[in-house]
Design a protein around this motif. Structure first.
Motif, PDB file in Angstrom:
ATOM      1  N   UNK A  72       0.834  -1.185   0.000  1.00 62.41           N
ATOM      2  CA  UNK A  72       0.000   0.000   0.000  1.00 62.41           C
ATOM      3  C   UNK A  72       0.874   1.241   0.000  1.00 62.41           C
ATOM      4  N   UNK A  73       0.581   2.164  -0.904  1.00 65.26           N
ATOM      5  CA  UNK A  73       1.316   3.425  -1.000  1.00 65.26           C
ATOM      6  C   UNK A  73       0.435   4.516  -0.412  1.00 65.26           C
ATOM      7  N   UNK A  74       0.946   5.209   0.615  1.00 63.20           N
ATOM      8  CA  UNK A  74       0.193   6.286   1.242  1.00 63.20           C
ATOM      9  C   UNK A  74       0.351   7.577   0.462  1.00 63.20           C
ATOM     10  N   UNK A  75      -0.696   8.368   0.428  1.00 61.10           N
ATOM     11  CA  UNK A  75      -0.658   9.670  -0.239  1.00 61.10           C
ATOM     12  C   UNK A  75       0.270  10.604   0.532  1.00 61.10           C
ATOM     13  N   UNK A 121      -3.609   9.271   3.024  1.00 56.85           N
ATOM     14  CA  UNK A 121      -4.663   8.287   2.800  1.00 56.85           C
ATOM     15  C   UNK A 121      -4.068   7.012   2.214  1.00 56.85           C
ATOM     16  N   UNK A 122      -4.669   5.889   2.570  1.00 56.00           N
ATOM     17  CA  UNK A 122      -4.202   4.610   2.028  1.00 56.00           C
ATOM     18  C   UNK A 122      -4.971   4.229   0.763  1.00 56.00           C
ATOM     19  N   UNK A 123      -5.955   5.020   0.375  1.00 55.75           N
ATOM     20  CA  UNK A 123      -6.776   4.729  -0.791  1.00 55.75           C
ATOM     21  C   UNK A 123      -6.177   5.377  -2.031  1.00 55.75           C
ATOM     22  N   UNK A 124      -5.123   4.756  -2.551  1.00 53.79           N
ATOM     23  CA  UNK A 124      -4.434   5.267  -3.735  1.00 53.79           C
ATOM     24  C   UNK A 124      -4.447   4.206  -4.827  1.00 53.79           C
ATOM     25  N   UNK A 176       1.464   7.238 -12.836  1.00 54.38           N
ATOM     26  CA  UNK A 176       1.406   8.096 -11.656  1.00 54.38           C
ATOM     27  C   UNK A 176       0.527   7.449 -10.604  1.00 54.38           C
ATOM     28  N   UNK A 177       0.768   7.795  -9.364  1.00 54.03           N
ATOM     29  CA  UNK A 177      -0.108   7.369  -8.280  1.00 54.03           C
ATOM     30  C   UNK A 177      -1.126   8.488  -8.047  1.00 54.03           C
ATOM     31  N   UNK A 178      -2.369   8.097  -7.761  1.00 48.62           N
ATOM     32  CA  UNK A 178      -3.456   9.044  -7.559  1.00 48.62           C
ATOM     33  C   UNK A 178      -4.149   8.708  -6.246  1.00 48.62           C
ATOM     34  N   UNK A 238       1.134  12.004  -8.025  1.00 50.25           N
ATOM     35  CA  UNK A 238       2.576  12.089  -7.862  1.00 50.25           C
ATOM     36  C   UNK A 238       3.248  10.912  -8.536  1.00 50.25           C
ATOM     37  N   UNK A 239       4.516  11.090  -8.837  1.00 46.49           N
ATOM     38  CA  UNK A 239       5.326  10.032  -9.433  1.00 46.49           C
ATOM     39  C   UNK A 239       5.983   9.270  -8.290  1.00 46.49           C
TER      40      UNK A 239
END
Length: 110
Positions: A4-7, A12-15, A21-23, A31-32
């Motif tokens: 899981x990638x955090x914003x 937020x964990x909902x990415x 890119x990650x949104x 973000x990249x």
């Protein structure tokens, strides 16, 4: 789920990934992920990395709330302190004005 990638903006964990890119689905920040480690760097107007103790030059007249005159362009500020978690990310003392906070986008490294 261990990948899981955090914003970086709202944590937020909902990415999700979209077009490389990650949104974030909560705040819609994009973000990249390859550049995610460079968040703590503070850059001047020319893209040079600033460090604690550097000297900088103010690049435009900056109005100061409560002061009769602005900080003039060309003013040299010595021995800055960086605050990466703030909008005004440089703490300094300017002769004639005292302690104040500046934005790094209005200074260049001396």
């Amino acid at each position: 789920m261990s990948d899981t990638v955090l914003c970086p903006k709202c944590s937020s964990e909902f990415t999700y990934e979209q077009d490389g890119l990650m949104v974030c689905s909560q705040c819609f920040h994009e973000w990249d992920p390859a550049e995610a480690g460079n968040d703590d760097k503070i850059l001047d107007i020319n893209g040079n990395e600033l460090q604690n103790g550097d000297s900088v030059i103010v690049m435009k007249d900056l109005p100061v709330k409560g002061a009769p005159k602005p900080v003039k362009a060309g003013t040299k500020v010595k021995n800055i302190r960086l605050r990466p978690d703030s909008d005004h990310n440089i703490d300094c003392k300017i002769d004639g004005f005292g302690a104040m906070a500046l934005k790094s986008e209005f200074v260049k490294k001396a």
